[in-house]
Structures are given as C-alpha cells and as structure tokens.
Enzyme design. Structure first.
Site, PDB file in Angstrom:
ATOM      1  N   ARG A 246      -3.674  10.768   4.740  1.00 40.31           N
ATOM      2  CA  ARG A 246      -2.503  11.629   4.832  1.00 40.31           C
ATOM      3  C   ARG A 246      -1.603  11.532   3.599  1.00 40.31           C
ATOM      4  O   ARG A 246      -0.996  12.518   3.178  1.00 40.31           O
ATOM      5  CB  ARG A 246      -1.713  11.275   6.097  1.00 40.31           C
ATOM      6  CG  ARG A 246      -0.453  12.082   6.232  1.00 40.31           C
ATOM      7  CD  ARG A 246       0.282  11.814   7.520  1.00 40.31           C
ATOM      8  NE  ARG A 246       1.639  12.329   7.457  1.00 40.31           N
ATOM      9  CZ  ARG A 246       1.965  13.583   7.722  1.00 40.31           C
ATOM     10  NH1 ARG A 246       1.065  14.457   8.056  1.00 40.31           N
ATOM     11  NH2 ARG A 246       3.234  13.970   7.636  1.00 40.31           N
TER      12      ARG A 246
ATOM     13  N   ARG B 120       1.396  14.454  13.274  1.00 42.93           N
ATOM     14  CA  ARG B 120       1.841  14.274  11.899  1.00 42.93           C
ATOM     15  C   ARG B 120       1.868  15.575  11.082  1.00 42.93           C
ATOM     16  O   ARG B 120       1.148  15.729  10.097  1.00 42.93           O
ATOM     17  CB  ARG B 120       0.973  13.214  11.198  1.00 42.93           C
ATOM     18  CG  ARG B 120       0.970  11.903  11.958  1.00 42.93           C
ATOM     19  CD  ARG B 120       0.182  10.834  11.290  1.00 42.93           C
ATOM     20  NE  ARG B 120       0.951  10.130  10.275  1.00 42.93           N
ATOM     21  CZ  ARG B 120       0.503   9.051   9.643  1.00 42.93           C
ATOM     22  NH1 ARG B 120      -0.687   8.575   9.916  1.00 42.93           N
ATOM     23  NH2 ARG B 120       1.237   8.456   8.742  1.00 42.93           N
TER      24      ARG B 120
ATOM     25  N   CYS C 200      -4.848   8.548   9.684  1.00 45.95           N
ATOM     26  CA  CYS C 200      -5.005   7.860  10.963  1.00 45.95           C
ATOM     27  C   CYS C 200      -4.834   8.832  12.131  1.00 45.95           C
ATOM     28  O   CYS C 200      -4.003   9.738  12.070  1.00 45.95           O
ATOM     29  CB  CYS C 200      -3.946   6.762  11.092  1.00 45.95           C
ATOM     30  SG  CYS C 200      -4.354   5.249  10.233  1.00 45.95           S
TER      31      CYS C 200
ATOM     32  N   ARG D  19      -8.809   0.084   4.350  1.00 46.96           N
ATOM     33  CA  ARG D  19      -7.801   1.012   3.813  1.00 46.96           C
ATOM     34  C   ARG D  19      -6.504   0.274   3.505  1.00 46.96           C
ATOM     35  O   ARG D  19      -5.753   0.707   2.629  1.00 46.96           O
ATOM     36  CB  ARG D  19      -7.509   2.112   4.841  1.00 46.96           C
ATOM     37  CG  ARG D  19      -8.651   3.090   5.040  1.00 46.96           C
ATOM     38  CD  ARG D  19      -8.200   4.234   5.938  1.00 46.96           C
ATOM     39  NE  ARG D  19      -6.864   4.665   5.538  1.00 46.96           N
ATOM     40  CZ  ARG D  19      -5.945   5.131   6.370  1.00 46.96           C
ATOM     41  NH1 ARG D  19      -6.207   5.268   7.650  1.00 46.96           N
ATOM     42  NH2 ARG D  19      -4.756   5.491   5.932  1.00 46.96           N
TER      43      ARG D  19
ATOM     44  N   ASP E 155       4.419   0.317  12.054  1.00 46.67           N
ATOM     45  CA  ASP E 155       3.189  -0.239  11.485  1.00 46.67           C
ATOM     46  C   ASP E 155       2.972  -1.710  11.863  1.00 46.67           C
ATOM     47  O   ASP E 155       1.965  -2.304  11.485  1.00 46.67           O
ATOM     48  CB  ASP E 155       3.197  -0.094   9.954  1.00 46.67           C
ATOM     49  CG  ASP E 155       2.940   1.338   9.519  1.00 46.67           C
ATOM     50  OD1 ASP E 155       2.611   2.169  10.375  1.00 46.67           O
ATOM     51  OD2 ASP E 155       3.074   1.626   8.315  1.00 46.67           O
TER      52      ASP E 155
ATOM     53  N   LYS F  94       0.839  -1.207   0.000  1.00 42.13           N
ATOM     54  CA  LYS F  94       0.000   0.000   0.000  1.00 42.13           C
ATOM     55  C   LYS F  94       0.873   1.256   0.000  1.00 42.13           C
ATOM     56  O   LYS F  94       0.695   2.143  -0.826  1.00 42.13           O
ATOM     57  CB  LYS F  94      -0.901   0.002   1.248  1.00 42.13           C
ATOM     58  CG  LYS F  94      -1.586   1.322   1.497  1.00 42.13           C
ATOM     59  CD  LYS F  94      -2.468   1.299   2.729  1.00 42.13           C
ATOM     60  CE  LYS F  94      -1.767   1.632   4.021  1.00 42.13           C
ATOM     61  NZ  LYS F  94      -1.476   3.054   4.253  1.00 42.13           N
ATOM     62  N   ASN F  95       1.817   1.315   0.937  1.00 41.64           N
ATOM     63  CA  ASN F  95       2.580   2.552   1.082  1.00 41.64           C
ATOM     64  C   ASN F  95       3.496   2.819  -0.102  1.00 41.64           C
ATOM     65  O   ASN F  95       3.792   3.969  -0.409  1.00 41.64           O
ATOM     66  CB  ASN F  95       3.384   2.535   2.388  1.00 41.64           C
ATOM     67  CG  ASN F  95       2.478   2.721   3.605  1.00 41.64           C
ATOM     68  OD1 ASN F  95       1.291   3.032   3.448  1.00 41.64           O
ATOM     69  ND2 ASN F  95       3.020   2.521   4.792  1.00 41.64           N
TER      70      ASN F  95
HETATM   71  C1  UD1 Z   1       4.689   6.615   6.433  1.00 41.78           C
HETATM   72  C2  UD1 Z   1       3.720   5.474   6.226  1.00 41.78           C
HETATM   73  C3  UD1 Z   1       3.117   5.051   7.556  1.00 41.78           C
HETATM   74  C4  UD1 Z   1       4.218   4.727   8.559  1.00 41.78           C
HETATM   75  C5  UD1 Z   1       5.198   5.889   8.660  1.00 41.78           C
HETATM   76  C6  UD1 Z   1       6.393   5.581   9.540  1.00 41.78           C
HETATM   77  C7  UD1 Z   1       2.867   5.902   4.009  1.00 41.78           C
HETATM   78  C8  UD1 Z   1       1.715   6.261   3.158  1.00 41.78           C
HETATM   79  N1  UD1 Z   1       2.671   5.902   5.334  1.00 41.78           N
HETATM   80  O1  UD1 Z   1       3.918   7.711   6.949  1.00 41.78           O
HETATM   81  O2  UD1 Z   1       2.298   3.902   7.338  1.00 41.78           O
HETATM   82  O3  UD1 Z   1       3.644   4.510   9.826  1.00 41.78           O
HETATM   83  O4  UD1 Z   1       5.691   6.215   7.346  1.00 41.78           O
HETATM   84  O5  UD1 Z   1       7.065   4.453   9.096  1.00 41.78           O
HETATM   85  O6  UD1 Z   1       3.930   5.580   3.511  1.00 41.78           O
HETATM   86  N2  UD1 Z   1       6.887  14.195  10.958  1.00 41.78           N
HETATM   87  C9  UD1 Z   1       7.101  15.511  11.278  1.00 41.78           C
HETATM   88  N3  UD1 Z   1       7.121  16.428  10.280  1.00 41.78           N
HETATM   89  C10 UD1 Z   1       6.934  16.086   8.954  1.00 41.78           C
HETATM   90  C11 UD1 Z   1       6.729  14.731   8.644  1.00 41.78           C
HETATM   91  C12 UD1 Z   1       6.707  13.809   9.668  1.00 41.78           C
HETATM   92  O7  UD1 Z   1       7.274  15.848  12.447  1.00 41.78           O
HETATM   93  O8  UD1 Z   1       6.976  16.970   8.098  1.00 41.78           O
HETATM   94  C13 UD1 Z   1       6.838  13.179  12.046  1.00 41.78           C
HETATM   95  C14 UD1 Z   1       5.469  12.531  12.153  1.00 41.78           C
HETATM   96  O9  UD1 Z   1       4.589  13.309  12.918  1.00 41.78           O
HETATM   97  C15 UD1 Z   1       5.811  11.209  12.782  1.00 41.78           C
HETATM   98  C16 UD1 Z   1       7.188  10.883  12.222  1.00 41.78           C
HETATM   99  O10 UD1 Z   1       7.719  12.113  11.738  1.00 41.78           O
HETATM  100  O11 UD1 Z   1       5.884  11.340  14.174  1.00 41.78           O
HETATM  101  C17 UD1 Z   1       7.175   9.845  11.108  1.00 41.78           C
HETATM  102  O12 UD1 Z   1       6.459  10.325  10.020  1.00 41.78           O
HETATM  103  P1  UD1 Z   1       6.777   9.931   8.507  1.00 41.78           P
HETATM  104  O13 UD1 Z   1       8.008   9.087   8.441  1.00 41.78           O
HETATM  105  O14 UD1 Z   1       6.737  11.177   7.711  1.00 41.78           O
HETATM  106  O15 UD1 Z   1       5.525   9.050   8.179  1.00 41.78           O
HETATM  107  P2  UD1 Z   1       4.539   9.175   6.964  1.00 41.78           P
HETATM  108  O16 UD1 Z   1       5.301   9.386   5.703  1.00 41.78           O
HETATM  109  O17 UD1 Z   1       3.439  10.102   7.308  1.00 41.78           O
END
Ligand code: UD1
Length: 422
Positions: A94, A123, A118, A400, A308, A22-23
């Site tokens: 997201r 985030r 979620c 999802r 995850d 999915k991701n």
């Molecule tokens: C992706 C995955 C999700 C997984 C996560 C961590 C997808 C679609 N989703 O989510 O399933 O749980 O990686 O492996 O691929 N953060 C910030 N600022 C930002 C971006 C992120 O502070 O601009 C923080 C987030 O709040 C969170 C952490 O960084 O605490 C990890 O987020 P991130 O690695 O960006 O996850 P996603 O890409 O949203």
C-alpha cells in the site's frame, strides 16, 4: 514456502538491536522524487517492502543503490522517465501510493494504481485525493488507476483531514513542499515517522513547521536540494521485541530504543507488570515476578497505542491473569491473528472491533498461519512461551517488516529456526 518453528525455551536475556523504521523509510524514499539532487538514507532496514519501493522508484526512472548491506540507500531522481506507478508493483504494498504527491509536485502529473497491501481493511485513498485536490490537482479514477495532474502547478491551501491519516499527511506534506504559497494541514497525523519525513525535507530545503502537532504549515519553495538523513528507530519493531521478555520472562535490552517513541505502549506494559527503563543504549525490559496482569487497550493515532502493536500485545495478554479487552479503532478487520492464537489455546471472543481475551495459564504450540505482517510476529511471540512447538507458515509477511527475526531472537536465547517447507 518457508516456515518458522519456535519452541518455548524459558527466559530470555541479552540485547536486540532495533533497525530503522520501515514506515519512515517508505515515506523518505519517495521524497527523492522531489529533487534533482541525490538523497541518501542511512540506518535503512533490510526488508522486502524496502526492495519493493526501490523497484517502484526505479520504474519511474530514479536511481536507487543499496550500499553497506542495504543499510544505506543512495538515491537520485535526476531524470525521471516515467510517471506511471504500475499495478504489478503497487499491489504488493500500500505504501506505494506515497509516490503520488511527490510525482505530482515535481512532474505536474502522476498515474498511480490503487494499492494492495495487508488485508486488514478497506484502506481507501479518499483523504489523499481530497488533500491533493485542495492544492489544485485534478484526479480521476480510471481502470484501477488514479490519474492526477496539476497543469498550472500546485498551489498552497488549507487542508483539514477528517481523520489523521498517516499516508495522506505524508503525501500532501511532500506535495506542498513544492507548491506555490502556504499550505496548512489541519488534523494532520503526529506519528514520529511524519516528524522524520519533515526533518529530512527541511534538510532538502523545505520550509515546514509544526510536524509532530496536528497543524503543519508548509511554505512552498521552487526547488529542493539533496540531503543525507538517518532513518528514525522503528518503534514497532522496538515494541515487538520489548514484548519478547514480557512474554517469555527474563530481561532484554532493545538497543536504540527511546521512550518517547513508545510512551503509551510502555504505560500499558507497566500496568501489565513489565518494567521498562531507559538506558544510554536503549530500553531495558524485564517482567516482574509472576503472571502478567490483564489490561485493556484501545488503538489510536499517535500518541495513542499503535494499531501496529495490537496483535503482539494480544499475544502477551493471552496468558495474563484476568480478562483484557482490546479495541481496534484504526482498521476494521485487524483481528485475524485471534483465531490463530486460539489454535494455541488462547481464549478470545471477537465482536466487530472488540476482542475480549480471557487469560489462560499457558499456550500450547500448534501449526499456525501468518495472515499479515504484525499478526505473523504475534504468533512467533506467543510461541516463545508456549509449551512445545509452534510452526508458523506464510512467513513472507514477516519478511516485509522484520529483518533477521530468527537471528535477533536466537541472540537472546530463544529456540527458533527457519525451515524450507515442501
Ligand atoms: C500507516 C502505516 C501502517 C499503520 C497505519 C496506522 C505506513 C507505510 N503504514 O498506514 O503500518 O498501521 O499508518 O498507524 O506508514 N483511511 C481512509 N482514507 C484514506 C486514508 C486512510 O479512510 O484516504 C483510513 C484507513 O482505511 C484506516 C485509517 O484511515 O482505517 C488509517 O489509515 P492511515 O493512517 O492512512 O494508514 P496508512 O498510512 O495506510
């Protein structure tokens, strides 16, 4: 709203096919926005998140055709007609924010609603914004939308992420493929989904090196071409189904599974008393005799233990012999499954980002509520070995991220059904 009813039914045996990730698919799809030529993805998972991304891309003027029962996605962004990613679509997921980088690179402008997704923490998007600004974008937040533009085009730069965010790495990586000059991403995320994205972008003519390590170098090109690309195996779906025989006993082969996708997870399974062997068809998983042993788990960016899989691992540890400590280091609010598991008799104490699980002999079925995607599947896993009936509500979260969950578990002997609730 549908419910899933699981009844503990003894050991499992057989095979479970694992879908495309999915991701990975959710970041490969927006890559179509980078090129005028068609991008075709094979091995796509059949999930509501994928349909949401299709709707979003279509709203921007891209063509997305789902073929072969959804396993092939044929996309074309020849004529993009809109650069506004609307709140009504983005709030559902997201990962919608992954259209920002490609649109900005291709059109020089993008307006993207701040996302939903979620309910597992704040985030924010500061890392995405910081990275794109380093490439010359001007971004401001107005009325809940990020308004981004790059009037003179994007220019290569060095971007050092303060945290190895998966989404920020993907967004900036895609944008940098069409920027002028060289971009170096430092402290980049190393997840297999990033490697899959880079592999696909290279097929489209992008010049990228270092994906899978913390430093990714991108040499911008003038234009990208079309490509056909198979989506990498879903390591989270893989890990989830590996836990089914770990929890219920028996032996299950997860078809398409590869050890290198789940090494840190397999290490913890081994400590808990679960054998995993790589075959030429996938990964075979078998619980050794007796109860599983308690293990401590800390979630980390790849190659560490994936956040995850934390909820699903907790479901296993609820019946382990001894006390396990789970530390959640990626999201601040990701233990919402704990109170639900406690309704089934689990003994768990949550303090901030730490959950202490005191293993009990057996869980008991109960009505429980899915609170997010991975939490919902952890409740189903727990139900596989619980005494009596577990009724999981709000299963739309599950749709999802897991295709045919009932069929896949039924196929290995689980007693599980989906019913329409009043
Ligand atoms: C992706 C995955 C999700 C997984 C996560 C961590 C997808 C679609 N989703 O989510 O399933 O749980 O990686 O492996 O691929 N953060 C910030 N600022 C930002 C971006 C992120 O502070 O601009 C923080 C987030 O709040 C969170 C952490 O960084 O605490 C990890 O987020 P991130 O690695 O960006 O996850 P996603 O890409 O949203």
């Amino acid at each position: 709203m549908d419910q899933i009813i699981v009844t503990g039914n003894g050991e499992l045996s057989g095979e479970i096919p694992i879908a495309g990730a999915k991701n990975a698919c959710l970041t490969l799809m927006p890559a179509t926005l980078l090129s005028e030529e068609p991008l075709t993805l094979t091995n796509a998972p059949r999930l509501s998140d994928i349909r949401t991304m299709s709707t979003l891309l279509q709203s921007l003027g891209a063509e997305v055709t789902s073929l072969q029962d959804g396993q092939v996605l044929a996309m074309s962004s020849h004529d993009l007609t809109n650069h506004v990613a609307d709140y009504d679509i983005v709030r559902k997921m997201r990962a919608s924010n992954l259209v920002l980088g490609p649109m900005l690179a291709r059109l020089g402008q993008a307006v993207v609603s701040l996302p939903g997704g979620c309910a597992i923490g704040a985030r924010p998007m500061d890392l995405h914004i910081h990275g794109l600004e380093a490439l010359g974008a001007e971004i401001e937040l107005r009325d809940g939308y990020l308004h981004a533009k790059a009037p003179g085009g994007l220019k290569g730069a060095t971007v050092e992420f303060s945290f190895a965010s998966v989404g920020a790495t993907e967004n900036v990586l895609m944008a940098a493929t069409l920027a002028k000059g060289t971009t170096v991403l430092k402290n980049a995320a190393r997840e297999p989904e990033i490697v899959d994205l880079a592999t696909c972008l290279r097929k489209m003519g992008a010049r990228i090196e270092g994906d899978g390590t913390s430093t990714i170098t991108i040499e911008g090109v003038d234009r990208l071409s079309g490509a056909t690309h198979p989506v990498v195996t879903d390591r989270i779906e893989l890990g989830t189904y590996m836990l089914a025989p770990a929890i219920a006993g028996g032996e299950v082969e997860c078809l398409g599974g590869k050890l290198h996708l789940v090494e840190s997870f397999v290490e913890k399974l081994d400590q808990a008393g679960i054998d995993v062997t790589e075959t030429d068809r996938g990964l075979k998983v078998r619980r050794r005799n007796g109860r599983v042993a308690a293990v401590d788990v800390t979630t980390e960016p790849f190659p560490g233990f994936p956040t995850d899989l934390q909820a699903q691992m907790m479901a296993l540890l609820c019946t382990a012999e001894g006390t396990s400590v789970l530390e959640e280091k990626i999201f601040e609010n990701r233990f919402m499954h704990a109170p639900e598991l406690m309704r089934m008799g689990a003994q768990i104490e949550v303090h901030g980002g730490t959950a202490t699980v005191h293993g009990v002999e057996r869980l008991k079925g109960a009505p429980v509520m899915a609170t997010d995607l991975r939490a919902s599947v952890s409740l189903i896993l727990a139900g596989l070995a619980a005494e009596g009936e577990t009724v999981v509500s709000r299963v739309y979260h599950l749709d999802r991220g897991y295709e045919h969950v009932v069929r896949k578990l039924e196929g290995v002997g689980a007693k599980i059904e989906r019913v329409k609730a009043e």
